[in-house]
Scaffold this active site. Structure first.
Site, mmCIF file in Angstrom:
data_model
loop_
_atom_site.group_PDB
_atom_site.id
_atom_site.type_symbol
_atom_site.label_atom_id
_atom_site.label_comp_id
_atom_site.label_asym_id
_atom_site.label_seq_id
_atom_site.Cartn_x
_atom_site.Cartn_y
_atom_site.Cartn_z
ATOM 1 N N CYS A 74 -18.765 -127.294 -97.276
ATOM 2 C CA CYS A 74 -18.962 -125.880 -96.978
ATOM 3 C C CYS A 74 -18.993 -125.039 -98.246
ATOM 4 O O CYS A 74 -18.482 -123.908 -98.270
ATOM 5 C CB CYS A 74 -17.894 -125.350 -96.023
ATOM 6 S SG CYS A 74 -17.926 -126.159 -94.437
ATOM 7 N N ASP B 158 -8.419 -116.060 -99.989
ATOM 8 C CA ASP B 158 -8.559 -117.214 -99.110
ATOM 9 C C ASP B 158 -7.570 -118.270 -99.616
ATOM 10 O O ASP B 158 -7.820 -118.936 -100.622
ATOM 11 C CB ASP B 158 -10.003 -117.715 -99.171
ATOM 12 C CG ASP B 158 -10.195 -119.028 -98.424
ATOM 13 O OD1 ASP B 158 -9.199 -119.605 -97.948
ATOM 14 O OD2 ASP B 158 -11.355 -119.479 -98.335
ATOM 15 N N LYS C 202 -4.462 -126.862 -91.747
ATOM 16 C CA LYS C 202 -4.255 -127.395 -93.080
ATOM 17 C C LYS C 202 -2.841 -127.049 -93.522
ATOM 18 O O LYS C 202 -2.113 -127.844 -94.064
ATOM 19 C CB LYS C 202 -5.235 -126.759 -94.063
ATOM 20 C CG LYS C 202 -6.689 -126.981 -93.706
ATOM 21 C CD LYS C 202 -7.560 -126.183 -94.662
ATOM 22 C CE LYS C 202 -8.896 -125.843 -94.073
ATOM 23 N NZ LYS C 202 -9.906 -126.842 -94.321
ATOM 24 N N GLN D 269 -6.361 -123.448 -99.230
ATOM 25 C CA GLN D 269 -6.012 -124.664 -99.974
ATOM 26 C C GLN D 269 -4.756 -124.486 -100.819
ATOM 27 O O GLN D 269 -4.382 -125.391 -101.557
ATOM 28 C CB GLN D 269 -7.188 -125.098 -100.871
ATOM 29 C CG GLN D 269 -8.453 -125.445 -100.111
ATOM 30 C CD GLN D 269 -8.307 -126.683 -99.225
ATOM 31 O OE1 GLN D 269 -7.364 -127.468 -99.359
ATOM 32 N NE2 GLN D 269 -9.231 -126.855 -98.291
ATOM 33 N N HIS E 21 -15.794 -120.787 -100.045
ATOM 34 C CA HIS E 21 -16.138 -121.536 -98.831
ATOM 35 C C HIS E 21 -17.146 -120.700 -98.041
ATOM 36 O O HIS E 21 -17.095 -119.473 -98.081
ATOM 37 C CB HIS E 21 -14.847 -121.718 -98.022
ATOM 38 C CG HIS E 21 -14.933 -122.680 -96.892
ATOM 39 N ND1 HIS E 21 -15.442 -122.338 -95.665
ATOM 40 C CD2 HIS E 21 -14.563 -123.976 -96.796
ATOM 41 C CE1 HIS E 21 -15.370 -123.388 -94.857
ATOM 42 N NE2 HIS E 21 -14.842 -124.403 -95.523
HETATM 43 C C1 LIG Z 1 -11.042 -122.739 -99.071
HETATM 44 C C2 LIG Z 1 -11.319 -122.729 -97.599
HETATM 45 N N1 LIG Z 1 -11.566 -121.565 -96.979
HETATM 46 C C3 LIG Z 1 -11.805 -121.499 -95.656
HETATM 47 C C4 LIG Z 1 -11.815 -122.627 -94.865
HETATM 48 C C5 LIG Z 1 -12.120 -122.489 -93.411
HETATM 49 O O1 LIG Z 1 -11.074 -122.916 -92.613
HETATM 50 P P1 LIG Z 1 -11.264 -123.026 -91.016
HETATM 51 O O2 LIG Z 1 -12.407 -123.964 -90.814
HETATM 52 O O3 LIG Z 1 -9.994 -123.582 -90.533
HETATM 53 O O4 LIG Z 1 -11.547 -121.681 -90.520
HETATM 54 C C6 LIG Z 1 -11.573 -123.857 -95.469
HETATM 55 C C7 LIG Z 1 -11.625 -125.091 -94.653
HETATM 56 O O5 LIG Z 1 -12.263 -126.058 -94.986
HETATM 57 C C8 LIG Z 1 -11.316 -123.919 -96.866
HETATM 58 O O6 LIG Z 1 -11.081 -125.076 -97.488
#
Ligand SMILES: Cc1ncc(COP(=O)(O)O)c(C=O)c1O
Lengths: 481, 258
Positions: free
Chosen positions: A436, A266, A292, A269, A189
């Site tokens: 993203c 990370d 999430k 998900q 991401h």
């Molecule tokens: C795999 C992953 N990492 C990081 C993020 C970033 O999350 P946040 O926007 O809540 O900081 C997301 C959110 O879309 C994500 O799906």
């Protein structure tokens, strides 16, 4: 610029970085070949998803998806799902972006604001003490939820992005030197890529990216080859928000630790959808986003790290709460986790997260995961019946688990057109865009994709409605050609 | 309020049947374009009417909009551009079913003039849309704005086609005078008001306005200090107590183009 980026095996192979004026290119390689018994996602992984993938890919009569499924029994707990959008029943399939909140969480938030809204760690009056207790209880709940040994290992942040920035700025800036290497995958991401680009620019460290295998999963063999004594940190997702692939974090952790590198996982998900046990994963840093994860409002994420590691890290943001003593020319810092929580935190959100964790634990993460595996396979197989569709990521099999989401393109129709029509004509909410993950999209030769992502409150009927609507959408646009 | 004056040949015949304005013939009766207008431009006090309040409005739902009319809106002007805009708005308003609005957009998409491949360059990209959009802008010899656009999405092409129909051939003042709010009723999917990074209407319009300002400025670039008082008057009635450079900075800052 000091930063060097080595994207081994990534850039050269795919000359598709130029802007095209056509619809997203659909390669003929519609579906990746399945590699049974692939070492890359072997069952030695400590992640439950791999071992618990359903043996029957799709069975329409699968009782798990029937009228008494987990989806059917939990839907009533989510008031937002029961509404019409554009004249159709809402079908919410954008859970990877954010999940919906059950009544239990909404009530906890309301109760907090009605009964004991107050700042934490600051007042000695009744409300403040109560708020502080509940806030700290939420931290304990998060710790238990991911099996951290101490609640002081949980740092609350604004979201996962801030949690990653915390690690990049605090740990990264004080530990990376020129020529040190940071290994990431091209499927990260943006929030896991950009902070490391910034830190690499400041420190002279080198970013290296792992590309995908033919099965469209990050190539862990390449990752292993890339590791060396120069590697200081590996930054990887647990579950890909576009490919739906699941990385064998346990194995990667072993390889990385063998060369003395840290690992940042990370888990945005994965934490909402399966059992994540930080002790068995043994990740140095694990981040997630509570909107999430915890079926919770925004403005909260968390970072888990072992206390010994946290205790030697400098603060990321300065301000109230994170100090021990402040003098005019210097300050001393509080112990973790306060050291990393400058300013008034998102108290209500943390308390809501606590309630969300109670709710999820009441169901059981394994049960949630098992149900989602079924529903995910059903979604994948159902989507295959849509003409000219290309689904990204690995094909599910006995050995390859997919998370409950599908990113796809339909030949000659822009994903945003698909998403717009689905919303306007059918009340179906999916995401379109690059999610993203632009480097990954470039690698796959497309600018954008559509993504349907499930959660445990979705049902087989949601999938059926979506696929029916998608077919209608495809024929609508085809008729305009 | 004072509106930009009209130009003589507003209509480029290539446009869609649905957009054929019934009183189109009357348009030729409008006063010829005022010569002085050509030279005026951003330093023509009353024409430019961009203020933050137009751009930072709250998202509205897909329900047909009921927002109070903005008295400064171009919609209340009598210029050809304003008429076209009004026509477009009433056309989309008359289509209550989303599918019909989508169909209409696809129809217009098909009528979008061919966009030269060579113009599909990075510098012409409109940022912030979930689709790829290229926008080419130039000023013709009469000082009128000329636009071309292309997108990889059919619906976006439809948006572009409508905007181009309204603004191609308009004066810079008219281009600047269109507010995001004026597009609220054209909503398909995302309302014109939604201050969202995926709002194509908004982004393309902002792109057109930004490039118009740049072109005006380029045309006017004479070796003089940018410290002369700003002649741009915003809706809020803010007088010229800032310098031209400051005002330009404010009007052209990316914050406005979100
Ligand atoms: C795999 C992953 N990492 C990081 C993020 C970033 O999350 P946040 O926007 O809540 O900081 C997301 C959110 O879309 C994500 O799906």
């Amino acid at each position: 610029m000091m930063m060097t980026t080595a994207a081994e095996g990534v850039v050269v192979k795919f000359p598709s970085f130029k802007i095209t004026n056509t619809n997203p290119t659909l390669t003929n390689r519609r579906f990746a070949t399945v590699r049974f018994g692939s070492r890359r996602l072997s069952s030695s992984s400590s992640i439950s998803v791999v071992s618990s993938v359903s043996s029957s890919i799709v069975n329409e009569d699968e009782p798990k998806l029937g009228p008494v499924s987990l989806g059917h029994s939990t839907r009533p707990h989510f008031p937002i799902l029961h509404q019409e959008v554009n004249g159709s029943k809402l079908v919410y399939l954008d859970n990877a972006a954010t999940s919906q909140k059950p009544t239990a969480v909404l009530k906890a938030l309301q109760n907090y604001y009605e009964a004991y809204n107050s700042n934490v760690h600051r007042g000695i009056h009744f409300l403040s003490v109560k708020a502080t207790n509940e806030y700290e209880l939420a931290r304990k709940k998060v710790a238990t939820f991911i099996n951290a040994s101490e609640s002081s290992e949980i740092v609350f942040t604004r979201n996962a992005t801030e949690a990653i920035n915390l690690v990049a700025y605090s740990w990264g800036l004080s530990n990376l030197t020129p020529e040190d290497e940071v290994i990431l995958t091209i499927a990260e991401h943006h929030s896991a890529i950009v902070p490391w680009q910034v830190v690499a620019q400041k420190t002279g460290a080198i970013l290296k990216y792992v590309s995908l295998t033919d099965d469209e999963v990050p190539d862990t063999v390449k990752l292993r080859e890339m590791l060396s004594k120069k590697t200081k940190i590996v930054v990887i997702h647990h579950v890909s928000n576009m490919l739906a692939s699941v990385l064998p974090i346990g194995e990667i952790m072993g390889w990385a630790h063998d060369v003395g590198a840290k690992v940042l996982v990370d888990a945005c998900q994965s934490v909402p959808h399966m059992v994540v046990d930080v002790q068995s994963l043994n990740a140095d840093f694990l981040v997630a986003s509570s909107h999430k994860v915890g079926l919770l409002p925004y403005i909260l994420g968390f970072c888990h790290a072992y206390y010994e590691l946290l205790s030697v890290m400098p603060p990321f943001l300065g301000g109230g709460e994170m100090i021990s003593d402040v003098f005019l020319d210097h300050s001393t810092y509080a112990e973790p986790p306060s050291r990393f929580e400058a300013g008034t935190p998102a108290i209500g959100e943390a308390i809501g997260l606590g309630a969300a964790i109670d709710y999820l634990s009441g169901i059981g993460m394994q049960k949630i995961h098992d149900y989602e595996v079924e529903l995910s396979n059903y979604l994948y197989e159902s989507l295959l019946s849509v003409p000219n569709i290309r689904i990204y990521g690995p094909k599910p099999s006995r050995t390859v688990g997919r998370a409950a989401l599908c990113s796809f393109n339909v030949e000659d129709i822009h994903p945003t057109d698909i998403a717009t029509f689905l919303d306007q004509q059918h009340g179906v909410a999916i995401r379109s865009g690059h999610h993203c993950a632009q480097p990954l999209h470039r690698y796959l030769g497309v600018n954008a994709s559509a993504r349907a992502s499930l959660h445990f409150y979705n049902t087989k009927e949601d999938v059926d409605d979506f696929v029916r609507a998608l077919k209608d959408t495809v024929s609508f646009f085809s008729s305009f050609k | 309020m004072h509106c930009a004056t009209l130009k003589t040949s507003p209509f480029h015949g290539r446009f869609p049947s649905q957009l054929t304005f019934p009183n189109y013939k009357n348009w030729t009766q409008f006063k010829p374009r005022n010569k002085t207008h050509k030279q005026s431009s951003l330093n023509s006090p009353k024409h430019v009417r961009i203020s933050d309040s137009n751009l930072h409005s709250s998202p509205s739902s897909l329900v047909q909009n009921t927002h109070p009319p903005n008295p400064n809106s171009l919609l209340f002007c009598s210029s050809v551009t304003a008429k076209k805009l009004r026509f477009l708005v009433s056309e989309f308003k008359s289509l209550p079913k989303p599918i019909d609005r989508v169909k209409r957009l696809l129809h217009y998409a098909a009528l979008l003039p061919v966009f030269d491949d060579s113009a599909q360059v990075e510098s012409n990209r409109v940022r912030g849309c979930t689709t790829q959009v290229w926008l080419e802008s130039r000023m013709d010899s009469e000082g009128l704005m000329r636009f071309g656009a292309y997108s990889d999405s059919e619906i976006t092409k439809g948006f572009c086609s409508c905007l181009i129909w309204v603004l191609d051939g308009a004066s810079p003042e008219e281009v600047a005078a269109v507010a995001a709010d004026d597009l609220v009723d054209l909503n398909v999917g995302i309302s014109g008001r939604a201050h969202s990074r995926v709002n194509t209407w908004h982004n393309v319009l902002m792109g057109m306005q930004k490039r118009t300002r740049d072109l005006v400025e380029e045309r006017e670039r004479v070796p003089r200090s940018e410290n002369f008082p700003a002649m741009v008057v915003a809706v809020d009635g803010q007088s010229a107590n800032t310098t031209y450079a400051e005002t330009k900075e404010r009007l052209c800052s990316p914050g406005l183009a979100h």
